[in-house]
Write an enzyme that holds these catalytic residues in place. Structure first.
Site, short mmCIF file in Angstrom:
data_model
loop_
_atom_site.label_atom_id
_atom_site.label_comp_id
_atom_site.label_asym_id
_atom_site.label_seq_id
_atom_site.Cartn_x
_atom_site.Cartn_y
_atom_site.Cartn_z
N SER A 1 -57.84 -17.27 -18.79
CA SER A 1 -56.72 -18.15 -19.11
C SER A 1 -56.79 -19.43 -18.27
CB SER A 1 -55.40 -17.39 -18.88
OG SER A 1 -54.30 -18.10 -19.37
N ASP B 1 -54.88 -15.78 -29.60
CA ASP B 1 -54.66 -14.48 -28.95
C ASP B 1 -53.21 -14.31 -28.49
OD1 ASP B 1 -54.40 -16.10 -26.71
OD2 ASP B 1 -56.20 -15.35 -25.70
N HIS C 1 -54.16 -11.88 -25.54
CA HIS C 1 -54.42 -12.55 -24.27
C HIS C 1 -54.47 -11.58 -23.08
CE1 HIS C 1 -54.90 -16.36 -22.25
NE2 HIS C 1 -53.99 -16.05 -21.35
#
Length: 305
Positions: free
Chosen positions: A102, A249, A271
């Site tokens: 991320s 995601d 995610h």
């Protein structure tokens, strides 16, 4: 009857336990970098759930970085650069392999751009490399210089300090507004202009593994939101996905995740699945996240990293 049972058993094993390649260890230490509101481990729970142990069992030296849960890519990147220096001093290694999830993707990219001599490779997992539509939505929904903006900033900065305290990571500065701005599309484009290595020349493009600074770049990501009936976080990611107009995601789009050599950008993962959360509640019908990380360690090792 026995033959049918044998065939069924073999099919089951092939589906749920795919053949593993020969385990290898990397030449250089591996440093895992958490994303927004992340940590190394909190109350004994890994951010990269079960992944550090899996990679250590494969023979690699693995470290989990501690940086600000919430701050700009540059501030987090400078914190990571200092952490990498300490890893190099501790291990005697010349370089490290950075794997960021991320916001950890841009954070790792900063280090490789500013100090390429310390980095062998950067791997972005669900990385915010071209911004997030969800960050764009939040920035657009909260009026600038309003009491709402002030309240949100104070609340999340406080939460960041709590997360840091629980994880035993000392004290790190928190700046929710700077973090959000870094994750917007425009903020990411400005970051890419300053630190372009590994970034494809066009949105949703593909690049080569090796960049001009001598560092190798890789990426992978998912494009699902709800992957496990028992995972309560799937519902939240299904809601956040509504602000996207492309495969995502739940927090990062497929195309935004592209960096360097794109290993794959459409795993049946959301995610959190990308780091084996929540508590390993991921899809039963997709390659297990730990398997992906172990296979990537083999890839790095085979390339001499």
């Amino acid at each position: 009857m026995k033959t049918w049972l044998t065939v069924t058993a073999l099919l089951f094993l092939c589906l749920f336990y795919p053949a593993q390649s020969h385990a290898a260890s990397t030449k250089y230490p591996v440093v895992l970098v958490h994303g927004f509101m992340g940590f190394d481990d909190a109350l004994g729970i890994d951010y990269f759930y079960g992944i550090p142990r899996a990679l250590r069992n494969q023979g690699s030296k693995v470290f989990v970085a501690r940086v600000s849960p919430i701050n700009s890519s540059e501030v987090r990147g400078e914190q990571l650069r200092l952490y990498v220096q300490s890893v190099l001093a501790y291990t005697g290694a010349q370089k490290v392999n950075l794997i960021g999830h991320s916001h950890g993707g841009p954070t790792a990219r900063y280090v490789a751009s500013v100090s390429p001599e310390m980095v062998a490779s950067v791997t972005s997992v669900g990385g915010v490399n071209w911004g997030s539509s969800f960050a764009d939505f939040l920035r657009g929904a909260i009026p600038v210089n309003s009491w709402v903006e002030w309240s949100v900033n104070v609340a999340f900065n406080t939460l960041s300090q709590i997360v840091t305290g629980v994880s035993g990571g000392g004290s790190f500065p928190a700046d929710t507004l700077a973090s959000t701005e870094s994750l917007t599309t425009q903020g990411s484009i400005r970051f890419n202009q300053r630190y372009p290595e590994g970034v494809p020349s066009n949105y949703c493009g593909y690049g080569s593994a090796r960049a001009s600074n001598g560092v190798n770049y890789y990426s992978w990501s998912g494009t699902s939101q709800s992957t496990n009936f028992w995972d309560a976080s799937d519902a939240a990611l299904s809601v956040t996905s509504w602000v996207f107009n492309e495969a995502n995601d739940g927090l990062v789009s497929r195309c935004s995740s592209h960096l360097g050599q794109v290993i794959r950008d459409n795993y049946n993962m959301n995610h959190l699945d990308e780091v084996n959360q929540m508590f390993g509640l991921v899809s039963w019908f997709e390659t297990n996240p730990k398997t992906l990380y172990k296979a990537h360690i083999n890839r790095l090792a085979s390339n001499g990293f």
